[in-house]
Structures are given as structure tokens and as C-alpha cells.
Design an enzyme around this catalytic site. Sequence first.
Site, PDB file in Angstrom:
ATOM      1  N   HIS A 152       0.889  -1.167  -0.162  1.00 15.44           N
ATOM      2  CA  HIS A 152       0.039   0.013  -0.068  1.00 15.44           C
ATOM      3  C   HIS A 152       0.867   1.237   0.154  1.00 15.44           C
ATOM      4  O   HIS A 152       0.204   2.430  -0.282  1.00 15.44           O
ATOM      5  CB  HIS A 152      -0.986  -0.008   1.131  1.00 15.44           C
ATOM      6  N   ASP A 181      -2.724 -10.631  -2.735  1.00 22.53           N
ATOM      7  CA  ASP A 181      -3.301 -10.125  -1.371  1.00 22.53           C
ATOM      8  C   ASP A 181      -4.616  -9.996  -1.517  1.00 22.53           C
ATOM      9  O   ASP A 181      -5.089  -9.568  -2.662  1.00 22.53           O
ATOM     10  CB  ASP A 181      -2.256  -8.922  -0.870  1.00 22.53           C
ATOM     11  N   HIS A 192      -5.981  -7.247  -0.562  1.00 22.58           N
ATOM     12  CA  HIS A 192      -6.165  -5.925  -0.869  1.00 22.58           C
ATOM     13  C   HIS A 192      -5.518  -5.742  -2.148  1.00 22.58           C
ATOM     14  O   HIS A 192      -4.508  -6.101  -2.302  1.00 22.58           O
ATOM     15  CB  HIS A 192      -5.844  -4.919   0.175  1.00 22.58           C
ATOM     16  N   ASP A 205      -4.019 -12.743   3.558  1.00 25.95           N
ATOM     17  CA  ASP A 205      -5.361 -12.242   4.017  1.00 25.95           C
ATOM     18  C   ASP A 205      -6.683 -12.487   3.253  1.00 25.95           C
ATOM     19  O   ASP A 205      -7.965 -12.359   3.593  1.00 25.95           O
ATOM     20  CB  ASP A 205      -5.544 -10.733   4.356  1.00 25.95           C
TER      21      ASP A 205
HETATM   22 ZN    ZN Z   1      -3.938  -7.357   2.349  1.00 31.04          ZN
END
Ligand code: ZN
Length: 337
Positions: free
Chosen positions: A132, A168, A170, A255
Site C-alpha cells: 500500500h 493479497d 487488498h 489475508d
Molecule cells: Zn492485505
Amino acid sequence: MTMDSLPLKETALLWSESFLGHDTGHHVESPARAEAIGAMVQRLTQHARREDVSVRPVSTQLLQGTHDQRWLSRLDRFSADGGGWIDADTWCGPDSLETAAYSAGAAVEATMAVLDGRVARAFALGRPPGHHATRDRSMGFCLYNNVAVAANAALGAGLERVAIVDWDLHHGNGTQDIFYGRRDVLYCSVHQSGIYPGGGWPHELGSERGEGFTLNVPLKAGSGDAAMLRAIDEIFTPAIRSFEPELILISAGFDAHHADPLGDLNATEAGFAQMADRLCRLAEEYCDNRVVAVLEGGYDVRALARSTEAVIAVLDGAPPEPLTEPVFENDRRWWTG
Ligand SMILES: [Zn+2]
């Protein structure tokens, strides 16, 4: 060449006690993650002859090759003044940047060990995660963008094309941001749609010279292994084939696992292993087997350690387990279908 004719050396596992720093209190991204991974690594290292690749902090020069210098200075001052929360999700205390430097350093050292031929494959098992972190902002538990620093280090060492596959939960908005206008890095992300950080839509394809070198597959909650594998097989694989990367980096977050508290993508250990296997086959074809996995998220520590181990087995050359339905023992299962 096949695996029968050339046995791979076991994957180098880069873990360091430095990853136990950066104490975030009750936050899900905590040293407990590094503890769980460390225990698993110790067990795997006891009975295998793995190349010992040591973890060193990333150089300032490499960080500056990926991140905005003014942002790095601001972050240094913030941490030196006692630190605190950068945003609602992201802690940066007095020792956090040291831990982050080791986490990025592990990604770089793993990449260098693969590029100089010590091992075909390596897994950088650091924390905090990185994907991120944009060029000029730390966010979403991420201080430095570990995988982006590693990709830039590989390009700096003479490679011309690096593919990053990010599975991931996200969207890796930071990695996308850093390489959005570039065509030397192909960035492919499969993630759950409609959750943090927003974005990661299919129309985000890169800009200017980088157009077509960013690929996003957002999946709805409950999608599971089969949908993630379809993204790899039908969207990423053709792009990777035409890109002909010299190195495949995996932003390996766990995740998306069905037990994870942050999402509902419902992946399993076998699903992660199958995705890793697909990427290893591509690496066999295009880049002398060279694959470097870099740990991203994964916040159920048991699922994190088990999933990481399943991927390591595949990187070591074992066939992946077949897919099975996720077993929802203690998971939150709010969706139906
Ligand atoms: Zn993540």
C-alpha cells in the site's frame, strides 16, 4: 528443462528477529505474525539444506529509488520525534523504520540471491508489509513498499522486465502507483472489490508508456480459490507470456484466506499453493525458474503460517495439493452461496 532434469535447490527463507520489532499494540499487523512465521521457518530449516541468505536493512539509495525523498525525510523526522499513527491504520513508532528497513532489505536480498544464482527461488518473510505504500505516502500498515524496492533493485542490477503478481486480499495501490507509467514492470493484482483501499478496477491499466502494464481483477466477496486461479490463468498468464519477464515477484499476502478477519475472499492453503505453482511454471518457461515471494498481509496467524508453508513447498518443487472446499470451523461466514 524439467524439474526432473534439474532439481531445484530449496527455497531460501529470509526471516529475521528484526521483524519482531515495530510493536503496534493490539493492531492485527503485529509482531505475533513474525513469531508464527519464524517458528515455521525454524522447523522447515531444521530438516532441509537451505541456502542461508542473511537479511540486511535496505540501503537509503534503494529506498530513494522508489520513494519520494521528501516523504522519506518526513517519515524519519516523525519517527525520531517519537512517532505515532500516520493514519487510522498505520503505526510508525521510534523503532518502526528499522523494522521496515529490514523488511524491505529482506525483499532485496532475496531478489539478489536469486539473480546471482545462489538459489532459484526465495521468500522474503518480513513485516510490516509494503504494497500500500505509494511513492510519497505510507499507508495501510505499510511503511516502505518492499516489493517495489525489490523490483527496482532487480532492474538496477540489469534486468529489463520484472512481473509482479499480487494476490493479497487488498489491491496493491502503492505498487500500482509506483509503476503506473512504466513498462519495465508488469503489475497484476487480484483482490476483493469494494474494500480498502478502494480502487484496483479493471479500467486501471497504466498510463502513457505504462498503458497495458497494470492489470486488475477485483473479485466479489466469497469468490474463493477457483476465481483467483481464473484471474491468474485467463488474465495474468497471457499478459505474462507476452511480457516475457526475467523475474517473477509475488506480493504474497494471505489475508484472502477464509479464516482471515479482514476479508471474505475465502481462499485456502491449496489455492495459494496452486497460484504459486502456476507462477512457477511460467518462471520455468521465461526466467530460469526465478521467483521471489515477498510477504504482504495475512492476519490470522495460524492461517498465515500454514498458507506460507504451503507456498514454500511449491517453491521447493513439490506438486500443490488439489483444491478442496474451505472448512469454516471458527470462521465468520456471513455470506451464503
Ligand atoms: Zn492485505
